[in-house]
Design a protein around this motif. Structure first.
Motif, PDB file in Angstrom:
ATOM      1  N   UNK A 122      63.083  15.222 -33.866  1.00  0.00           N
ATOM      2  CA  UNK A 122      63.288  16.645 -33.559  1.00  0.00           C
ATOM      3  C   UNK A 122      61.930  17.333 -33.366  1.00  0.00           C
ATOM      4  N   UNK A 123      61.980  18.614 -33.013  1.00  0.00           N
ATOM      5  CA  UNK A 123      60.744  19.379 -32.819  1.00  0.00           C
ATOM      6  C   UNK A 123      59.899  18.786 -31.708  1.00  0.00           C
ATOM      7  N   UNK A 124      58.599  18.666 -31.952  1.00  0.00           N
ATOM      8  CA  UNK A 124      57.714  18.106 -30.919  1.00  0.00           C
ATOM      9  C   UNK A 124      58.016  16.638 -30.661  1.00  0.00           C
ATOM     10  N   UNK A 125      58.702  15.989 -31.597  1.00  0.00           N
ATOM     11  CA  UNK A 125      59.068  14.585 -31.422  1.00  0.00           C
ATOM     12  C   UNK A 125      60.198  14.410 -30.397  1.00  0.00           C
ATOM     13  N   UNK A 129      56.862  10.541 -28.494  1.00  0.00           N
ATOM     14  CA  UNK A 129      57.041   9.754 -29.712  1.00  0.00           C
ATOM     15  C   UNK A 129      55.853   9.865 -30.658  1.00  0.00           C
ATOM     16  N   UNK A 130      54.665  10.181 -30.113  1.00  0.00           N
ATOM     17  CA  UNK A 130      53.450  10.196 -30.942  1.00  0.00           C
ATOM     18  C   UNK A 130      52.656  11.487 -30.723  1.00  0.00           C
ATOM     19  N   UNK A 186      65.489   5.921 -28.621  1.00  0.00           N
ATOM     20  CA  UNK A 186      64.537   7.034 -28.677  1.00  0.00           C
ATOM     21  C   UNK A 186      63.369   6.780 -27.712  1.00  0.00           C
ATOM     22  N   UNK A 187      62.864   5.540 -27.706  1.00  0.00           N
ATOM     23  CA  UNK A 187      61.751   5.180 -26.824  1.00  0.00           C
ATOM     24  C   UNK A 187      62.161   5.267 -25.353  1.00  0.00           C
ATOM     25  N   UNK A 188      63.423   4.979 -25.052  1.00  0.00           N
ATOM     26  CA  UNK A 188      63.901   5.053 -23.669  1.00  0.00           C
ATOM     27  C   UNK A 188      63.913   6.480 -23.134  1.00  0.00           C
ATOM     28  N   UNK A 193      52.787   9.917 -25.352  1.00  0.00           N
ATOM     29  CA  UNK A 193      51.906  11.018 -25.774  1.00  0.00           C
ATOM     30  C   UNK A 193      51.859  12.203 -24.803  1.00  0.00           C
ATOM     31  N   UNK A 194      52.305  12.007 -23.562  1.00  0.00           N
ATOM     32  CA  UNK A 194      52.310  13.100 -22.586  1.00  0.00           C
ATOM     33  C   UNK A 194      53.737  13.245 -22.059  1.00  0.00           C
ATOM     34  N   UNK A 195      54.399  14.368 -22.307  1.00  0.00           N
ATOM     35  CA  UNK A 195      55.788  14.518 -21.863  1.00  0.00           C
ATOM     36  C   UNK A 195      55.963  14.196 -20.385  1.00  0.00           C
ATOM     37  N   UNK A 196      56.975  13.380 -20.098  1.00  0.00           N
ATOM     38  CA  UNK A 196      57.391  13.005 -18.745  1.00  0.00           C
ATOM     39  C   UNK A 196      56.345  12.165 -17.981  1.00  0.00           C
TER      40      UNK A 196
END
Length: 198
Positions: A122-125, A129-130, A186-188, A193-196
């Motif tokens: 949740x949140x920034x996660x 993932x990192x 979740x990884x899929x 480290x950079x969204x999208x």
């Protein structure tokens, strides 16, 4: 913005970083038993390399530049770049604080899983993932812009980048082993480290 002010902003950021991290570290060491640890010589060396690039070298530079430490590598100072670096450092600190708050008792500085460890998504996660690694890369970018020196500036990105490159596969393998299909799903749906992007 002057070079001296940029150095002071960098040092203030380091102090703020410690103010965020140290209470979490003390609380977790006291209350949370380590269940799985992959800390070995490689991990310790990587932490030292990262600490040198993001901490030891730039702090020494800021405190002793007027005495001549690495001044030969200074280049023409850009106030605009330094102001951008200050803004990026604020963003890095905000992200760093968010990751610590959202991880709570699951946080660890090294490759460890705590007793009762849960997968935080949740949140920034939700975005990456990192996110703590994202925060460290932002720190490195802020350092590059604030400390306008050919050695000290890129030292953070090089130091932390080395840790990231050699640690990330081990960390993700550890998470796959701990959380199985849940982590795979979740990884899929998230990037590292950079969204999208990545």
């Amino acid at each position: 913005m002057t070079r001296f002010l940029a150095e002071m902003i960098f040092l203030a950021g380091v102090v703020a970083w410690g103010a965020i991290r140290i209470p979490h570290e003390i609380r977790n060491k006291r209350k949370n038993k380590i269940e799985v640890s992959s800390v070995d010589r490689q991990e310790r060396v990587l932490l030292l390399i990262s600490l040198a690039g993001l901490g030891m070298i730039p702090i020494a530079y800021c405190l002793t530049r007027r005495l001549g430490f690495l001044r030969f590598a200074d280049f023409d100072f850009s106030p605009a770049a330094a102001w951008l670096g200050a803004l990026i450092f604020v963003a890095a600190l905000a992200l760093f604080l968010a990751t610590h708050r959202q991880l709570g008792r699951n946080w660890s500085q090294t490759l460890e899983l705590r007793e009762g460890h849960t997968l935080v998504t949740h949140g920034v996660y939700r975005l990456v993932r990192h996110p703590m690694y994202s925060a460290f890369f932002l720190w490195g970018l802020a350092q590059l812009l604030l400390l306008q020196n050919l050695i000290v500036g890129p030292a953070g990105l090089i130091g932390f980048g080395t840790l990231y490159c050699f640690r990330i596969a081990r960390e993700e393998r550890m998470m796959h082993e701990a959380f199985g299909q849940h982590y795979a799903e979740y990884a899929d749906r998230t990037k590292r480290i950079i969204p999208f992007v990545h």
